[in-house]
Design an enzyme around this catalytic site. Structure first.
Site, PDB file in Angstrom:
ATOM      1  N   LYS A   1      22.938 -46.976  -6.326  1.00 21.25           N
ATOM      2  CA  LYS A   1      22.649 -47.873  -7.488  1.00 21.25           C
ATOM      3  C   LYS A   1      22.281 -49.157  -7.143  1.00 21.25           C
ATOM      4  CE  LYS A   1      22.765 -46.083 -10.599  1.00 21.25           C
ATOM      5  NZ  LYS A   1      21.637 -45.064 -11.123  1.00 21.25           N
TER       6      LYS A   1
ATOM      7  N   THR B   1      17.618 -48.538  -4.397  1.00 20.74           N
ATOM      8  CA  THR B   1      16.957 -47.703  -3.331  1.00 20.74           C
ATOM      9  C   THR B   1      15.753 -46.832  -3.780  1.00 20.74           C
ATOM     10  OG1 THR B   1      18.606 -45.702  -3.636  1.00 20.74           O
ATOM     11  CG2 THR B   1      19.044 -47.736  -1.694  1.00 20.74           C
ATOM     12  N   ARG B   2      15.861 -46.271  -5.089  1.00 16.52           N
ATOM     13  CA  ARG B   2      14.903 -45.423  -5.461  1.00 16.52           C
ATOM     14  C   ARG B   2      13.597 -46.263  -5.573  1.00 16.52           C
ATOM     15  NH1 ARG B   2      15.669 -40.664  -8.546  1.00 16.52           N
ATOM     16  NH2 ARG B   2      16.957 -39.454  -7.008  1.00 16.52           N
TER      17      ARG B   2
ATOM     18  N   ARG C   1      23.119 -55.321  -4.402  1.00 17.87           N
ATOM     19  CA  ARG C   1      22.709 -55.605  -5.516  1.00 17.87           C
ATOM     20  C   ARG C   1      24.184 -56.408  -5.801  1.00 17.87           C
ATOM     21  NH1 ARG C   1      21.868 -51.443 -10.518  1.00 17.87           N
ATOM     22  NH2 ARG C   1      21.677 -52.785 -12.126  1.00 17.87           N
TER      23      ARG C   1
ATOM     24  N   SER D   1      26.591 -49.928 -13.385  1.00 18.80           N
ATOM     25  CA  SER D   1      25.508 -49.208 -13.183  1.00 18.80           C
ATOM     26  C   SER D   1      26.007 -47.626 -12.834  1.00 18.80           C
ATOM     27  CB  SER D   1      24.362 -49.579 -12.381  1.00 18.80           C
ATOM     28  OG  SER D   1      23.403 -48.732 -12.344  1.00 18.80           O
TER      29      SER D   1
ATOM     30  N   ARG E   1      18.916 -47.018 -17.512  1.00 22.56           N
ATOM     31  CA  ARG E   1      19.860 -46.859 -18.585  1.00 22.56           C
ATOM     32  C   ARG E   1      20.382 -47.937 -19.180  1.00 22.56           C
ATOM     33  NH1 ARG E   1      21.836 -42.934 -14.540  1.00 22.56           N
ATOM     34  NH2 ARG E   1      21.393 -40.883 -15.127  1.00 22.56           N
ATOM     35  N   THR E   2      20.666 -48.100 -20.457  1.00 19.80           N
ATOM     36  CA  THR E   2      21.663 -49.244 -20.975  1.00 19.80           C
ATOM     37  C   THR E   2      22.951 -49.037 -20.838  1.00 19.80           C
ATOM     38  OG1 THR E   2      20.036 -49.049 -23.075  1.00 19.80           O
ATOM     39  CG2 THR E   2      22.171 -50.124 -23.315  1.00 19.80           C
ATOM     40  N   HIS E   3      23.460 -50.157 -20.262  1.00 24.96           N
ATOM     41  CA  HIS E   3      24.853 -50.120 -19.851  1.00 24.96           C
ATOM     42  C   HIS E   3      25.832 -50.291 -20.842  1.00 24.96           C
ATOM     43  CE1 HIS E   3      23.942 -51.828 -15.581  1.00 24.96           C
ATOM     44  NE2 HIS E   3      23.418 -50.742 -15.846  1.00 24.96           N
TER      45      HIS E   3
END
EC number: 2.8.2.-
Length: 309
Positions: A61, A64-65, A141, A149, A268-270
């Site tokens: 999270k 890395t993507r 991060r 996340s 995504r919305t946290h």
């Protein structure tokens, strides 16, 4: 073309270390013809299968993507978890790892990416025993944002889990953070880095800012390409900001192909988290962040980022 990056992703990509396991049957299937790991359909009929010369080792999270957007995903994808890839007990360990890597030509780099490596205790020693000159990339991060996340991803799969506030504390009244919860533990970067520095010099590790991958993706990618000894092919012209997702997407101005954006599972919305919990987490992480800045020689400015909110 020379300077390309050929990548393979481990089957443990989105798992926590304790969730990663691979049976002997899966190992055999991964290395057999016709499987995803050895299919001639997904690998070019030229080049040579090599052990990875560079690894993206974390963090989950962290972003890395988004790396490496300059890659050529020339299959196949490794099906092994990190525990099996670096297992010294498996009789076909390194040979099997090489077999599931894509074929590459001279001038190309084979990379493998598994974000859980950074927090896996055995990984540094085992990777060093494979190739001590391996280059390592860590995407980090703000640990508070990263933890939320991480929780959000788990929540999307298991909506019945307790709230973030419940999981984050051993004792909410006393304000005792539960550092054994993986979502919290992963963000103690200094602790994990100490393990890696026992085997690899700092010069072989590149730390990429997950925040700057959003605000300045071309700048961060320039650092990655320089670190890997690649020509700077990916530049500003390859990115545009997707307002819906809230992060940059990759485009190819030289042709008419559609832009490449991360899937619907990204952005995504946290959930809304109690501000007091956020405050306590910031205090918890601050000394570890400062230690991490000192160890890496880089100030990621997470405290400044938080004071601006």
């Amino acid at each position: 073309a020379p300077g390309e990056v050929i990548t393979a992703q481990s089957g443990a990509f989105e798992r926590d270390p304790q969730e990663s396991s691979t049976t002997d049957e899966e190992l055999s299937r991964a290395g057999s013809p016709g499987s995803r790991g050895g299919s001639s359909r997904t690998t070019p009929g030229y080049g040579e299968k090599r052990l990875p010369q560079a690894l993206i080792i974390g963090v989950k999270k962290g972003g890395t993507r988004q790396l490496p957007p300059s890659s050529v995903t020339a299959g196949p994808q490794a099906l092994l978890s990190q525990r099996c890839i670096w297992s010294e007990t498996h009789p076909r360990g390194l040979r099997l790892l090489r077999n599931v890597m894509p074929k590459t030509l001279d001038g190309q780099i084979t990379m493998e990416k598994t974000p859980s490596y950074f927090v896996t205790n055995e990984a540094p020693r085992r990777i060093h025993s494979m190739a001590k000159d391996t280059k390592l990339i860590v995407v980090v991060r703000n640990p508070v944002t990263r933890a939320i996340s991480d929780y959000t991803q788990t929540l999307s799969k298991k909506p019945e889990i307790p709230t973030f506030e419940v999981l984050a504390f051993k004792n909410r009244t006393l304000g005792l953070i539960d550092a054994s919860w993986s979502a919290i533990r992963i963000g103690i970067y200094a602790l994990h880095l100490e393990n890696w520095l026992q085997y690899f010099p700092l010069s072989q590790i590149l730390f990429v800012s997950g925040e700057r991958l959003i605000t300045d993706p071309a700048g961060e990618m320039a650092k990655v390409q320089d670190f890997l000894g690649l020509k700077r092919i990916v530049t500003e012209k390859h990115f545009y900001f997707n307002k819906t997702k809230g992060f940059p997407c990759l485009k190819k101005p030289e042709d008419s192909s559609a832009p490449r954006c991360l899937g619907k599972s990204k952005g995504r919305t946290h959930p809304k988290i109690d501000p007091d919990v956020i405050h306590r987490l910031r205090k918890f992480y601050k000394p570890f962040n400062v230690m991490f800045y000192q160890m890496t020689g880089q100030d990621f400015q997470w405290e400044q980022e938080e004071s601006d909110k």
